[in-house]
Scaffold this motif. Structure first.
Motif, PDB file in Angstrom:
ATOM      1  N   LEU A  60       9.891 -26.066 -18.553  1.00 54.01           N
ATOM      2  CA  LEU A  60       9.932 -25.589 -17.033  1.00 54.01           C
ATOM      3  C   LEU A  60       9.588 -24.280 -16.888  1.00 54.01           C
ATOM      4  O   LEU A  60       9.129 -24.202 -15.800  1.00 54.01           O
ATOM      5  N   PHE A  61       9.530 -23.608 -17.843  1.00 49.99           N
ATOM      6  CA  PHE A  61       9.137 -22.264 -17.747  1.00 49.99           C
ATOM      7  C   PHE A  61       7.588 -22.287 -17.832  1.00 49.99           C
ATOM      8  O   PHE A  61       6.812 -22.022 -18.692  1.00 49.99           O
ATOM      9  N   LYS A  62       6.959 -22.294 -16.361  1.00 46.53           N
ATOM     10  CA  LYS A  62       5.555 -22.389 -16.431  1.00 46.53           C
ATOM     11  C   LYS A  62       4.905 -21.304 -16.820  1.00 46.53           C
ATOM     12  O   LYS A  62       5.382 -20.050 -16.802  1.00 46.53           O
ATOM     13  N   ASP A  63       3.568 -21.164 -16.716  1.00 43.17           N
ATOM     14  CA  ASP A  63       2.515 -20.108 -16.826  1.00 43.17           C
ATOM     15  C   ASP A  63       2.862 -19.123 -15.778  1.00 43.17           C
ATOM     16  O   ASP A  63       2.811 -17.796 -15.968  1.00 43.17           O
ATOM     17  N   GLN A  64       3.403 -19.630 -14.619  1.00 40.84           N
ATOM     18  CA  GLN A  64       3.390 -18.501 -13.547  1.00 40.84           C
ATOM     19  C   GLN A  64       4.578 -17.917 -13.605  1.00 40.84           C
ATOM     20  O   GLN A  64       5.107 -17.061 -12.527  1.00 40.84           O
ATOM     21  N   PHE A  65       5.641 -18.261 -14.474  1.00 40.97           N
ATOM     22  CA  PHE A  65       6.731 -17.581 -14.753  1.00 40.97           C
ATOM     23  C   PHE A  65       6.632 -16.307 -15.775  1.00 40.97           C
ATOM     24  O   PHE A  65       6.005 -16.641 -16.691  1.00 40.97           O
ATOM     25  N   SER A  66       7.379 -15.484 -15.362  1.00 41.49           N
ATOM     26  CA  SER A  66       7.330 -14.216 -16.591  1.00 41.49           C
ATOM     27  C   SER A  66       9.030 -13.616 -16.320  1.00 41.49           C
ATOM     28  O   SER A  66       9.719 -13.423 -15.172  1.00 41.49           O
ATOM     29  N   VAL A  67       9.377 -12.986 -17.433  1.00 42.72           N
ATOM     30  CA  VAL A  67      10.530 -12.277 -17.264  1.00 42.72           C
ATOM     31  C   VAL A  67      10.425 -10.940 -17.965  1.00 42.72           C
ATOM     32  O   VAL A  67       9.669 -10.632 -18.641  1.00 42.72           O
ATOM     33  N   GLU A  68      11.286 -10.033 -17.391  1.00 45.79           N
ATOM     34  CA  GLU A  68      11.298  -8.719 -18.066  1.00 45.79           C
ATOM     35  C   GLU A  68      12.482  -8.066 -17.990  1.00 45.79           C
ATOM     36  O   GLU A  68      13.266  -8.430 -16.965  1.00 45.79           O
ATOM     37  N   ARG A  69      12.862  -6.925 -18.689  1.00 47.22           N
ATOM     38  CA  ARG A  69      14.154  -6.244 -18.329  1.00 47.22           C
ATOM     39  C   ARG A  69      13.485  -4.803 -18.667  1.00 47.22           C
ATOM     40  O   ARG A  69      13.910  -4.363 -19.809  1.00 47.22           O
ATOM     41  N   PRO A  70      12.874  -3.988 -17.729  1.00 45.04           N
ATOM     42  CA  PRO A  70      12.398  -2.606 -18.170  1.00 45.04           C
ATOM     43  C   PRO A  70      13.435  -1.515 -18.216  1.00 45.04           C
ATOM     44  O   PRO A  70      14.175  -1.546 -17.316  1.00 45.04           O
ATOM     45  N   ASP A  71      13.845  -1.089 -19.666  1.00 41.12           N
ATOM     46  CA  ASP A  71      14.731   0.034 -19.611  1.00 41.12           C
ATOM     47  C   ASP A  71      15.884  -0.107 -18.960  1.00 41.12           C
ATOM     48  O   ASP A  71      16.442   0.905 -18.297  1.00 41.12           O
ATOM     49  N   GLY A  72      16.658  -1.231 -19.410  1.00 43.34           N
ATOM     50  CA  GLY A  72      17.941  -1.531 -19.048  1.00 43.34           C
ATOM     51  C   GLY A  72      18.182  -1.654 -17.433  1.00 43.34           C
ATOM     52  O   GLY A  72      19.395  -1.598 -17.197  1.00 43.34           O
ATOM     53  N   SER A  73      17.369  -1.809 -16.641  1.00 45.41           N
ATOM     54  CA  SER A  73      17.273  -2.076 -15.201  1.00 45.41           C
ATOM     55  C   SER A  73      17.594  -3.474 -15.104  1.00 45.41           C
ATOM     56  O   SER A  73      18.160  -4.205 -16.150  1.00 45.41           O
ATOM     57  N   TYR A  74      17.294  -4.039 -14.066  1.00 40.81           N
ATOM     58  CA  TYR A  74      17.509  -5.537 -13.694  1.00 40.81           C
ATOM     59  C   TYR A  74      16.713  -6.269 -14.764  1.00 40.81           C
ATOM     60  O   TYR A  74      15.730  -5.924 -15.087  1.00 40.81           O
TER      61      TYR A  74
END
Lengths: 113, 114
Positions: A60-74
């Motif tokens: 379900l995690f398509k190519d259009q999806f991305s995740v990140e958590r830069p430096d302890g933020s959201y």
């Protein structure tokens, strides 16, 4: 218990636009997750994330999806571009280094028009 | 592959009765099993989990669950039930190790009438 906050609670956007869903996990947690729930269906795993990297993702995690958590933020889930079938409630969760228990936010309802 | 089945989508009972919500799972290795509860408009709240050891685990709000390897079940129980227990309950299956994903059942909506 531990609290996970999700912002916003509801997001309405036009198909093709970009959207970012935000999650503020429990402060000392190091594992992060996104789940998707389409109305009337069960909650489905999308992705988990640790130490700046995706650990596992579902189909379900398509190519259009991305995740990140830069430096302890959201911890964020970005969808670019959005499609009609992305309309769902997205739940964020987090867990600690030593415990298997996931703690969930209240969800963000995404409506793609 | 792993999966969770909650066969009863809706359960209705009277306050004071005993409640049991069924959950069965399919998984080839030793499972981690969880129950969560969701009240309307709120997030999923952790109730209890089974990792290893005693097959009867006690959780918050007076709930307990029994792990039965023989029939791959992890049923949630409480006696007596209270009207405030009305909510949706989810059974979930996890893999060994921290950071692993959970696979959820479809949930059981419990209604306890006063």
């Amino acid at each position: 218990g531990p609290k996970v906050l999700q912002i916003p609670s509801h997001q309405i956007i036009d198909m093709g636009q970009m959207v970012t869903l935000n999650c503020d996990p429990v402060s000392n947690h190091l594992y992060f997750y996104w789940y998707k729930q389409i109305l009337g269906q069960q909650m489905e795993f999308l992705v988990n994330f640790y130490n700046g990297k995706v650990m596992e993702k579902s189909k379900l995690f398509k190519d259009q999806f991305s995740v990140e958590r830069p430096d302890g933020s959201y911890f964020t889930l970005k969808i670019q571009p959005t499609a009609l079938e992305d309309s769902a409630v997205y739940f964020c969760a987090s867990s600690s280094l030593s415990q298997n228990t996931l703690y969930f936010g209240a969800g963000t309802r995404l409506s793609v028009l | 592959a792993q999966s969770v089945d909650q066969p009863d989508a809706h359960v209705t009972l009277s306050e004071g009765a005993s409640l049991e919500l069924r959950c069965s799972y399919s998984y080839s290795a030793a499972p981690y099993l969880f129950w969560y509860v969701q009240y309307p408009g709120q997030s999923l709240q952790f109730l209890l989990k089974y990792i290893t050891g005693d097959t009867v685990v006690k959780g918050t709000k007076g709930f307990e669950a029994e792990f039965r390897k023989s029939n791959s079940s992890f049923n949630l129980k409480k006696s007596p039930a209270h009207w405030s227990d009305s909510a949706k309950y989810f059974c979930a299956l996890g893999q060994q190790g921290t950071g692993s994903k959970l696979s959820f059942g479809k949930g059981a909506k419990l209604t306890v009438s006063p």
